[in-house]
Design an enzyme around this catalytic site. Structure first.
Site, mmCIF file in Angstrom:
data_model
loop_
_atom_site.group_PDB
_atom_site.id
_atom_site.type_symbol
_atom_site.label_atom_id
_atom_site.label_comp_id
_atom_site.label_asym_id
_atom_site.label_seq_id
_atom_site.Cartn_x
_atom_site.Cartn_y
_atom_site.Cartn_z
ATOM 1 N N ASP A 73 0.853 -1.192 0.000
ATOM 2 C CA ASP A 73 0.000 0.000 0.000
ATOM 3 C C ASP A 73 0.890 1.243 0.000
ATOM 4 O O ASP A 73 1.680 1.457 0.931
ATOM 5 C CB ASP A 73 -0.903 -0.012 1.241
ATOM 6 C CG ASP A 73 -1.825 1.194 1.276
ATOM 7 O OD1 ASP A 73 -2.560 1.410 0.306
ATOM 8 O OD2 ASP A 73 -1.787 1.937 2.274
ATOM 9 N N THR A 106 -3.034 5.563 -4.230
ATOM 10 C CA THR A 106 -1.938 6.285 -3.570
ATOM 11 C C THR A 106 -0.612 6.074 -4.306
ATOM 12 O O THR A 106 0.187 6.998 -4.407
ATOM 13 C CB THR A 106 -1.803 5.818 -2.108
ATOM 14 O OG1 THR A 106 -1.726 4.387 -2.078
ATOM 15 C CG2 THR A 106 -2.984 6.254 -1.282
ATOM 16 N N THR A 107 -0.401 4.871 -4.817
ATOM 17 C CA THR A 107 0.830 4.598 -5.572
ATOM 18 C C THR A 107 0.768 5.276 -6.940
ATOM 19 O O THR A 107 1.753 5.869 -7.400
ATOM 20 C CB THR A 107 1.022 3.080 -5.751
ATOM 21 O OG1 THR A 107 0.927 2.446 -4.476
ATOM 22 C CG2 THR A 107 2.361 2.762 -6.373
ATOM 23 N N ASP A 399 -9.160 -0.054 1.971
ATOM 24 C CA ASP A 399 -9.079 0.661 0.679
ATOM 25 C C ASP A 399 -10.318 0.387 -0.167
ATOM 26 O O ASP A 399 -10.904 1.306 -0.744
ATOM 27 C CB ASP A 399 -7.830 0.208 -0.097
ATOM 28 C CG ASP A 399 -6.556 0.846 0.439
ATOM 29 O OD1 ASP A 399 -6.656 1.626 1.389
ATOM 30 O OD2 ASP A 399 -5.472 0.538 -0.085
#
Length: 541
Positions: A73, A106-107, A399
């Protein structure tokens, strides 16, 4: 005495530039400042990009105490890093904002910002002014958002199709996580839990508890609320038609604390009288609690043996030491007030649920609240081999829950697997062709940065990234706007047929955040670091 530093343009015709900073403060100017910023941001991007996509790798994070965390994550990895570079901190912040706003991507947002900076660095080396690069990026971002909005699909009018969209989003989100092996079961759990919220984005009604043992496939969704506590000795093990009084009160308030007071007595009879007085005050409080006409009493603090026995004799189930989070959640799902005093029973709102009973999960006894007043309440019970697996499963599921709750609120969806990025890059390429001047170079660079994302996804899967991205670009140029990467077959596929779906909000927020972060770093031409604070010498040394 004035100190001087060479370099820069000196005022008033002076041959040297006055040094205005403290001795230990440092300053980087122009190219050096820009290079320092870019190097830091690109280092973060290169660190995290291997976790992107369904074939992304995991990272092991080990703390100073020796505890480990295994995760892929992006937000979790970046939060755990101690970073000194200012530009790298900007990327950490946008990743955190993406996590707070959408819950996933997020990545992706970090990788896109990094690729925009990588392209900007090449342009700056060709002596294109930073402001021109920023202007080109802004126009390209606007065009990309328009293309994204036009490609979005809204199936909220058809409940069956929308439910299928939610399932596809859950599968897509979980496919890049630890839960990918059991994504079908977890997608169903996540969708069922979010649909119980009836459009709310407040996930407090969804509780996640982790119990080691079994496998991930043994996890399930429990309607109602589970409190990780045992019932006391002699308590009724099951209660129906429950009227619940939730309290945060000390049952021994009136007791003389043995370390807090000194009592002198003339005889042992006086000790017995003091104990009797303490007992009578404690029982008086219990009598007041009974006047609320509740049949379940939940306290955040200890209840002790005598009151516990008293409640059991009067048919009241007493649950003690339900920690603060437990008490708050019970009050939320049963509709109760949390009280500390019991003098006015009329003004206290009791909680309600159909059944409270003790059940066993694995080797642990827990208390289940079924048929709660808040129908949205539910508990997801996670099973897994060890604590690291359970922690990562919880992060993955959180998530998915965040993304689904946002999609229920904003119902437009788009396609994943590099489809949306290639679609936007195609529109930006068309814009570059009709943009005059050097700004066109910045617009083209933006399109290349967008295409870098499917390139990274393919790379992480061990596929021929250059070939796949070129074929993907050609497919979109021919008008196949749903073409994307099929990572299972290792080829180009139709994302609509494969059900690789993502929320529009995720992609939109990714574009906005990454562009703004890249702009901020590109415009930097000076980095000033303050002098470190000196430790004062301790007296006597």
């Amino acid at each position: 005495m004035m100190s001087f530093a060479s370099g820069g343009s000196a005022p008033f015709g002076m041959q040297v530039l006055p040094h205005i900073l403290k001795d230990e403060a440092s300053e980087e100017k122009g190219e050096n400042a820009r290079l320092s910023s870019f190097v830091g941001a690109l280092a973060i991007t290169d660190l995290i990009k291997t976790t992107l996509g369904p074939k992304g790798m995991d990272k092991i994070l080990q703390s100073q105490s020796g505890s480990i965390m295994v995760t892929n994550d992006g937000a979790t990895i970046l939060k755990s890093l101690h970073i000194d570079n200012a530009a790298a901190k900007v990327l950490v912040e946008i990743s955190k904002a993406q996590d707070d706003e959408v819950g996933d991507g997020t990545t992706s947002v970090c990788c896109l910002a990094g690729e925009l900076l990588r392209e900007a660095e090449k342009l700056l080396e060709r002596h294109i002014h930073p402001q021109l690069v920023v202007a080109g990026y802004r126009e390209a971002a606007k065009e990309a958002q328009i293309a994204l909005e036009n490609s979005a699909i809204d199936n909220s009018a058809d409940p069956q199709t929308f439910h299928r969209d939610l399932m596809n989003i859950a599968r897509t989100t979980l496919s890049s996580k630890l839960l990918s092996s059991a994504r079908e079961a977890f997608a169903k759990i996540a969708v069922d839990a979010v649909l119980r919220l009836k459009g709310s984005t407040n996930l407090d009604n969804i509780q996640i508890i982790k119990k080691a043992g079994g496998s991930l496939n043994d996890s399930w969704l429990e309607e109602g609320f589970i409190l990780e506590k045992k019932l006391g000795v002699g308590q009724p093990k099951r209660m129906q038609d429950c009227k619940i009084l939730v309290a945060n009160t000390a049952m021994d308030t009136d007791k003389i604390k043995i370390y807090g007071a000194r009592v002198r007595v003339e005889s042992i009879t006086r000790v017995a009288e003091i104990e009797e007085a303490e007992k009578s005050k404690m029982m008086e409080k219990c009598e007041k609690i009974l006047k609320h006409k509740c049949n379940v009493f939940v306290n955040r603090q200890l209840i002790y043996n005598r009151p516990e026995q008293f409640f059991a004799d009067h048919g009241v189930m007493a649950i003690e030491h339900a920690d603060f989070e437990g008490v708050e959640r019970i009050a939320l799902v049963t509709g109760a007030d949390i009280v500390s005093t019991f003098d006015d029973p009329e003004s206290v709102k009791l909680g309600h649920c159909d059944v409270i009973e003790e059940i066993i999960i694995g080797e642990d006894r827990v208390i289940r609240f079924s048929g709660c007043a808040a129908g949205e309440a539910c508990t997801i019970v996670l099973r897994g081999a060890n604590q690291q697996v359970l922690d990562e499963a919880e992060r993955s599921l959180h998530d998915a829950l965040c993304v689904l709750s946002q999609t229920v609120k904003e119902t437009k969806v788009t396609f994943g697997g590099g489809c949306a990025e290639t679609l936007m890059a195609h529109s930006v390429d068309i814009l570059a062709a009709r943009t005059p001047g050097k700004k066109a170079l910045a617009v083209e660079a933006y399109a290349r940065a967008l295409r870098a994302l499917p390139n990274i996804i393919a790379d992480n899967g061990g596929l021929d990234a250059s070939d796949l991205v070129a074929r993907l670009r050609a497919a979109h140029a021919e008008g196949n706007s749903t073409a994307g990467l099929d990572m299972i077959q290792g080829t180009i596929g139709d994302m609509k047929e494969l059900g690789v779906t993502e929320p529009l909000k995720l992609k939109r927020h990714m574009i906005i955040s990454a562009t703004e972060a890249a702009e901020m770093i590109i415009r930097v031409d000076d980095i000033i670091k303050s002098a470190p604070r000196k430790r004062e010498a301790e007296p006597g040394h």
